[in-house]
Design a protein around this motif. Structure first.
Motif, mmCIF file in Angstrom:
data_model
loop_
_atom_site.group_PDB
_atom_site.id
_atom_site.type_symbol
_atom_site.label_atom_id
_atom_site.label_comp_id
_atom_site.label_asym_id
_atom_site.label_seq_id
_atom_site.Cartn_x
_atom_site.Cartn_y
_atom_site.Cartn_z
ATOM 1 N N GLU A 63 -5.053 6.446 -2.938
ATOM 2 C CA GLU A 63 -5.429 5.354 -2.044
ATOM 3 C C GLU A 63 -5.401 5.881 -0.612
ATOM 4 O O GLU A 63 -4.477 6.593 -0.234
ATOM 5 N N THR A 73 -6.068 4.294 3.363
ATOM 6 C CA THR A 73 -6.389 3.121 4.164
ATOM 7 C C THR A 73 -6.344 3.478 5.643
ATOM 8 O O THR A 73 -5.634 4.392 6.047
ATOM 9 N N VAL A 121 -3.455 6.290 6.238
ATOM 10 C CA VAL A 121 -2.312 6.273 5.325
ATOM 11 C C VAL A 121 -2.813 6.649 3.937
ATOM 12 O O VAL A 121 -3.717 6.013 3.405
ATOM 13 N N VAL A 171 -1.739 7.420 -0.137
ATOM 14 C CA VAL A 171 -0.760 7.088 -1.163
ATOM 15 C C VAL A 171 -1.007 7.988 -2.366
ATOM 16 O O VAL A 171 -2.153 8.139 -2.802
ATOM 17 N N MET A 203 4.016 7.974 0.431
ATOM 18 C CA MET A 203 3.065 7.472 1.425
ATOM 19 C C MET A 203 3.146 8.382 2.640
ATOM 20 O O MET A 203 4.244 8.707 3.103
ATOM 21 N N TYR A 224 9.016 8.522 0.567
ATOM 22 C CA TYR A 224 8.839 8.640 -0.875
ATOM 23 C C TYR A 224 10.033 8.037 -1.595
ATOM 24 O O TYR A 224 11.121 7.909 -1.034
ATOM 25 N N GLU A 274 7.916 0.948 -5.539
ATOM 26 C CA GLU A 274 6.704 0.999 -4.718
ATOM 27 C C GLU A 274 6.566 -0.171 -3.753
ATOM 28 O O GLU A 274 6.236 0.023 -2.587
ATOM 29 N N ALA A 275 6.829 -1.387 -4.202
ATOM 30 C CA ALA A 275 6.666 -2.553 -3.328
ATOM 31 C C ALA A 275 7.615 -2.471 -2.128
ATOM 32 O O ALA A 275 7.208 -2.728 -0.987
ATOM 33 N N ARG A 318 6.394 0.319 0.276
ATOM 34 C CA ARG A 318 5.230 -0.131 1.050
ATOM 35 C C ARG A 318 5.665 -1.054 2.195
ATOM 36 O O ARG A 318 5.196 -0.913 3.329
ATOM 37 N N ALA A 319 6.537 -1.988 1.907
ATOM 38 C CA ALA A 319 6.985 -2.936 2.924
ATOM 39 C C ALA A 319 7.761 -2.228 4.034
ATOM 40 O O ALA A 319 7.508 -2.455 5.227
ATOM 41 N N PHE A 353 7.737 0.994 4.871
ATOM 42 C CA PHE A 353 6.889 1.941 5.602
ATOM 43 C C PHE A 353 5.954 1.193 6.552
ATOM 44 O O PHE A 353 5.745 1.604 7.694
ATOM 45 N N GLY A 354 5.396 0.079 6.085
ATOM 46 C CA GLY A 354 4.537 -0.724 6.949
ATOM 47 C C GLY A 354 5.285 -1.228 8.173
ATOM 48 O O GLY A 354 4.765 -1.185 9.291
#
Length: 102
Positions: free
Chosen positions: A35, A37, A48, A50, A62, A78, A84-85, A88-89, A91-92
């Motif tokens: 992925e 983005t 970014v 993934v 990521m 990592y 993963e969820a 992602r949160a 790192f964002g």
């Protein structure tokens, strides 16, 4: 999570592609991210990627890249695939908090 920076005059795409190619030779990284983005880091365009390393369900990673004023920045996180969820949160949130420059 970890980060590093280095002087670069490459475009964002060229820098990210070159670092991805290096990861492929050093780790069991896929040649193409699962992925990709567009994002912003400190108001600057970023990319970014993934991946799972190895690609068949290994560690979830990521990587965010940006290049601004001749400086390239890389941010990496990592964890295990089951997280993963949360990764992602977190790192964002980190990317939104970063300020670049003086």
């Amino acid at each position: 999570m970890f980060a590093f920076g280095e002087a670069k005059t490459d475009t964002l795409a060229a820098f990210a592609d070159a670092l991805t190619a290096t990861n492929v030779t050093a780790h069991d990284f896929p040649a193409t991210p699962e992925e990709t983005t567009e994002a912003t880091i400190g108001g600057v365009p970023a990319r970014v990627d993934v991946v799972h390393c190895p690609p068949d369900g290994g560690v979830f990673s990521m990587t965010a890249y940006t290049v601004v004023d001749g400086q390239a920045y890389v941010f990496v996180t990592y964890d295990q695939p089951a997280n993963e969820a949360a990764v992602r949160a977190a790192f964002g949130s980190l990317l939104q908090a970063i300020q670049l420059g003086a």
